[in-house]
Design a protein around this motif. Structure first.
Motif, PDB file in Angstrom:
ATOM      1  N   THR A  91     -28.631  24.740  24.116  1.00  0.00           N
ATOM      2  CA  THR A  91     -29.222  23.666  23.679  1.00  0.00           C
ATOM      3  C   THR A  91     -29.892  23.355  22.269  1.00  0.00           C
ATOM      4  N   THR A  92     -29.087  25.225  21.711  1.00  0.00           N
ATOM      5  CA  THR A  92     -29.561  25.724  20.007  1.00  0.00           C
ATOM      6  C   THR A  92     -29.047  25.251  19.240  1.00  0.00           C
ATOM      7  N   PRO A  93     -27.961  24.301  19.253  1.00  0.00           N
ATOM      8  CA  PRO A  93     -27.261  23.223  18.029  1.00  0.00           C
ATOM      9  C   PRO A  93     -28.618  21.989  17.806  1.00  0.00           C
ATOM     10  N   VAL A  94     -29.191  21.732  19.087  1.00  0.00           N
ATOM     11  CA  VAL A  94     -29.911  20.221  19.045  1.00  0.00           C
ATOM     12  C   VAL A  94     -31.423  21.032  18.204  1.00  0.00           C
ATOM     13  N   TRP A  95     -32.040  22.508  18.414  1.00  0.00           N
ATOM     14  CA  TRP A  95     -32.943  22.833  18.362  1.00  0.00           C
ATOM     15  C   TRP A  95     -32.838  23.201  16.798  1.00  0.00           C
ATOM     16  N   THR A  96     -30.987  23.514  15.817  1.00  0.00           N
ATOM     17  CA  THR A  96     -30.152  23.765  15.145  1.00  0.00           C
ATOM     18  C   THR A  96     -30.962  22.506  14.475  1.00  0.00           C
ATOM     19  N   VAL A 115     -25.486  14.806  18.153  1.00  0.00           N
ATOM     20  CA  VAL A 115     -26.066  15.653  18.863  1.00  0.00           C
ATOM     21  C   VAL A 115     -27.441  16.240  19.613  1.00  0.00           C
ATOM     22  N   LEU A 116     -28.262  15.749  19.675  1.00  0.00           N
ATOM     23  CA  LEU A 116     -29.481  15.720  19.696  1.00  0.00           C
ATOM     24  C   LEU A 116     -29.500  14.713  20.758  1.00  0.00           C
ATOM     25  N   GLY A 222     -25.286  22.874  10.977  1.00  0.00           N
ATOM     26  CA  GLY A 222     -24.451  22.273  12.179  1.00  0.00           C
ATOM     27  C   GLY A 222     -23.456  22.294  12.162  1.00  0.00           C
ATOM     28  N   VAL A 223     -22.267  22.241  11.757  1.00  0.00           N
ATOM     29  CA  VAL A 223     -20.772  22.437  12.290  1.00  0.00           C
ATOM     30  C   VAL A 223     -20.418  24.401  12.312  1.00  0.00           C
TER      31      VAL A 223
END
Length: 276
Positions: A91-96, A115-116, A222-223
C-alpha cells in the motif's frame, strides 16, 4: 531496484528468523549499529566532506518516519505470514502517490489515480473488514507502510542535494538511539546463529536503501516504488517452502489488484519518458 528487491527479501527472512528470539527494538538497534560501522568506513574512504548538510530537519523527519515503518514491518514479520506483510506493505505506493502530489508537486495523472483506486481495492481484499477480527499486526504493517511512504518523500527531496552515502549515514546514526533505549527494557543478547541473522539484517538493510536511493535519483517516486512488486510472489514461495505458510487467495488477489494499478502507471510513465 533489482538489487534492492533481493536485499529486502533477504532482510525479511532474517527478520522472521529473529522474531520471538530478540525484541523488535533490538533488531532495529543492531541494524543501525552495523550500518554506522559499515557506512562510516565508506564515508572515510570516499570523503567526510559529504556529511556537511544544511538539511538536518529533513534527515530527522525521514528517519523518524522510516523507523516507525521499520518497526511495523519487523513486528508483523513475527506474527503474520511473510506474504501478508509484503502485500500490506504494497500500500506504500498509494501513500507515496498522495504525499508526492502534496509535498513534491508531482502530478497525479490518470495512471497514478489508478494506483490509488486499485490499491485501496486490493487493501480491502487483503484485510476483508467484516469477515473477522483484523489482526493488530496487520494494522501495524499498514501504519508502517504509511511511514515508509513519508520516508520515501523525504528521500526524494534529500537526493537532490545529499549523496546516497550521506543519507544512509544519517539514517543509521539517528536511528541508533531510537532502537537502543527501548531495547534495554527487554534486552536479550543474541546467541549462536542469531548473530548471523543480525548481520544479515544490518547488511541487507544498507544495500536495499543504497540501491533505492540511487533509483530515486533517476526517476520519480511514483515510478520507483511500484517496481518493488516482484517481492510478493518471491516471498510467498519462500514462506510456502521454508515456513509452511499457506498461499492465501485473498492476499494474492489483493496484491494482484495493487500490481495491476501500478503496472498501468509504470507503462504510462515509461511511455512519457520515451516521448521526451
Amino acid at each position: 531496484m533489482a538489487a534492492a528487491l533481493f536485499s529486502f527479501i533477504l532482510m525479511a527472512v532474517a527478520g522472521r528468523e529473529l522474531a520471538g528470539q530478540i525484541s523488535t527494538f533490538q533488531i532495529l538497534f543492531f541494524r543501525s549499529a552495523i550500518g554506522v560501522v559499515l557506512i562510516g568506513i565508506l564515508i572515510w574512504m570516499t570523503g567526510v566532506s559529504q556529511l556537511k548538510t544544511t538539511r538536518i530537519k529533513a534527515h530527522l523527519g525521514r528517519n523518524f518516519a522510516h523507523f516507525a515503518g521499520q518497526y511495523g514491518w519487523f513486528y508483523g514479520l513475527g506474527v503474520i505470514s511473510l506474504a501478508e506483510v509484503i502485500a500490506l506493505e504494497f500500500t506504500t505506493p498509494v501513500w507515496t502517490a498522495i504525499l508526492a502530489a502534496i509535498f513534491l508537486h508531482e502530478r497525479l495523472t490518470a495512471a497514478r489515480w489508478m494506483v490509488l483506486v486499485f490499491g485501496i481495492a486490493g487493501l480491502f481484499l487483503i484485510l476483508r473488514p467484516g469477515a473477522g477480527v483484523i489482526h493488530p499486526a496487520a494494522l501495524a504493517v499498514l501504519a508502517g507502510a504509511a511511514g515508509y511512504a513519508c520516508s520515501y518523500i523525504f528521500t526524494k527531496s534529500l537526493s537532490a542535494t545529499e549523496t546516497p552515502l550521506s543519507i544512509l549515514f544519517y539514517m543509521t546514526l539517528l536511528q541508533l538511539p531510537l532502537g537502543f533505549f527501548p531495547a534495554l527494557a527487554d534486552w536479550k543478547t543474541p546467541e549462536g546463529d542469531q548473530w548471523l541473522w543480525v548481520v544479515v539484517v544490518g547488511v541487507s538493510a544498507l544495500t536495499a536503501h543504497y540501491c533505492m536511493t540511487r533509483a530515486f535519483r533517476l526517476a520519480d517516486a511514483g515510478v520507483v516504488v511500484p517496481m518493488d512488486f516482484l517481492r510478493l510472489p518471491l516471498i510467498a514461495v519462500v514462506g510456502y517452502l521454508f515456513y509452511n505458510e499457506a498461499l492465501d487467495l485473498w492476499v494474492l488477489l489483493g496484491a494482484a489488484l495493487m500490481f495491476s494499478g501500478n503496472l498501468i502507471n509504470l507503462r504510462a510513465e515509461l511511455k512519457r519518458l520515451r516521448a521526451h
